[in-house]
Design a protein around this motif. Sequence first.
Motif, mmCIF file in Angstrom:
data_model
loop_
_atom_site.group_PDB
_atom_site.id
_atom_site.type_symbol
_atom_site.label_atom_id
_atom_site.label_comp_id
_atom_site.label_asym_id
_atom_site.label_seq_id
_atom_site.Cartn_x
_atom_site.Cartn_y
_atom_site.Cartn_z
ATOM 1 N N UNK A 1 106.208 67.142 -24.387
ATOM 2 C CA UNK A 1 106.751 66.156 -25.010
ATOM 3 C C UNK A 1 105.832 65.078 -24.863
ATOM 4 N N UNK A 2 105.447 64.557 -26.093
ATOM 5 C CA UNK A 2 104.456 63.628 -26.221
ATOM 6 C C UNK A 2 105.022 62.171 -26.737
ATOM 7 N N UNK A 3 104.561 61.047 -26.090
ATOM 8 C CA UNK A 3 105.004 59.915 -26.443
ATOM 9 C C UNK A 3 103.777 58.833 -26.105
ATOM 10 N N UNK A 4 103.982 57.678 -26.548
ATOM 11 C CA UNK A 4 102.732 56.524 -26.661
ATOM 12 C C UNK A 4 103.217 55.397 -26.070
ATOM 13 N N UNK A 5 102.467 54.708 -25.430
ATOM 14 C CA UNK A 5 102.918 53.176 -25.099
ATOM 15 C C UNK A 5 101.437 52.356 -24.872
ATOM 16 N N UNK A 6 101.785 51.094 -25.418
ATOM 17 C CA UNK A 6 100.474 50.182 -25.350
ATOM 18 C C UNK A 6 100.262 49.833 -23.969
ATOM 19 N N UNK A 7 99.192 49.981 -23.505
ATOM 20 C CA UNK A 7 98.905 49.555 -21.972
ATOM 21 C C UNK A 7 97.684 48.868 -22.187
ATOM 22 N N UNK A 8 97.632 47.548 -21.781
ATOM 23 C CA UNK A 8 96.277 46.738 -21.372
ATOM 24 C C UNK A 8 95.845 46.438 -22.961
ATOM 25 N N UNK A 9 94.487 46.151 -22.861
ATOM 26 C CA UNK A 9 93.837 45.416 -24.156
ATOM 27 C C UNK A 9 92.833 46.453 -24.654
ATOM 28 N N UNK A 10 92.720 46.507 -25.902
ATOM 29 C CA UNK A 10 91.651 47.444 -26.362
ATOM 30 C C UNK A 10 90.032 46.929 -25.721
ATOM 31 N N UNK A 11 89.137 47.689 -25.550
ATOM 32 C CA UNK A 11 88.207 47.261 -25.046
ATOM 33 C C UNK A 11 87.152 47.309 -26.582
ATOM 34 N N UNK A 12 86.451 46.109 -26.559
ATOM 35 C CA UNK A 12 85.898 45.871 -27.977
ATOM 36 C C UNK A 12 84.563 46.317 -27.714
#
Length: 80
Positions: free
Chosen positions: A69-80
């Motif tokens: 069962x797959x889910x996603x969550x925003x975690x931290x900041x994207x690395x540029x």
Amino acid sequence: MFTLRATDAGGVARTVSIQLGAAGDLPVVGDWNGDGLGDLGVWSPATAVFTQGRTLSPLTAAPAAARLEVSTVQFGQPRG
Ligand SMILES: [Ca+2]
């Protein structure tokens, strides 16, 4: 790509390959749902999205998609 290996009570080993995430994602493992079974995950440095693949049953002959069962969550900041 994760490759999982398990041995049943009869000593028969089975491997299953599971695609989760994309190239450049970092693999993470843990027990996300507390059922005692290890679960798969990836964190994307590009988007800072953590994708969890919670194991619904031990390794079986069932297709991989039926066992996660797959889910996603925003975690931290994207690395540029
Ligand atoms: Ca679990």
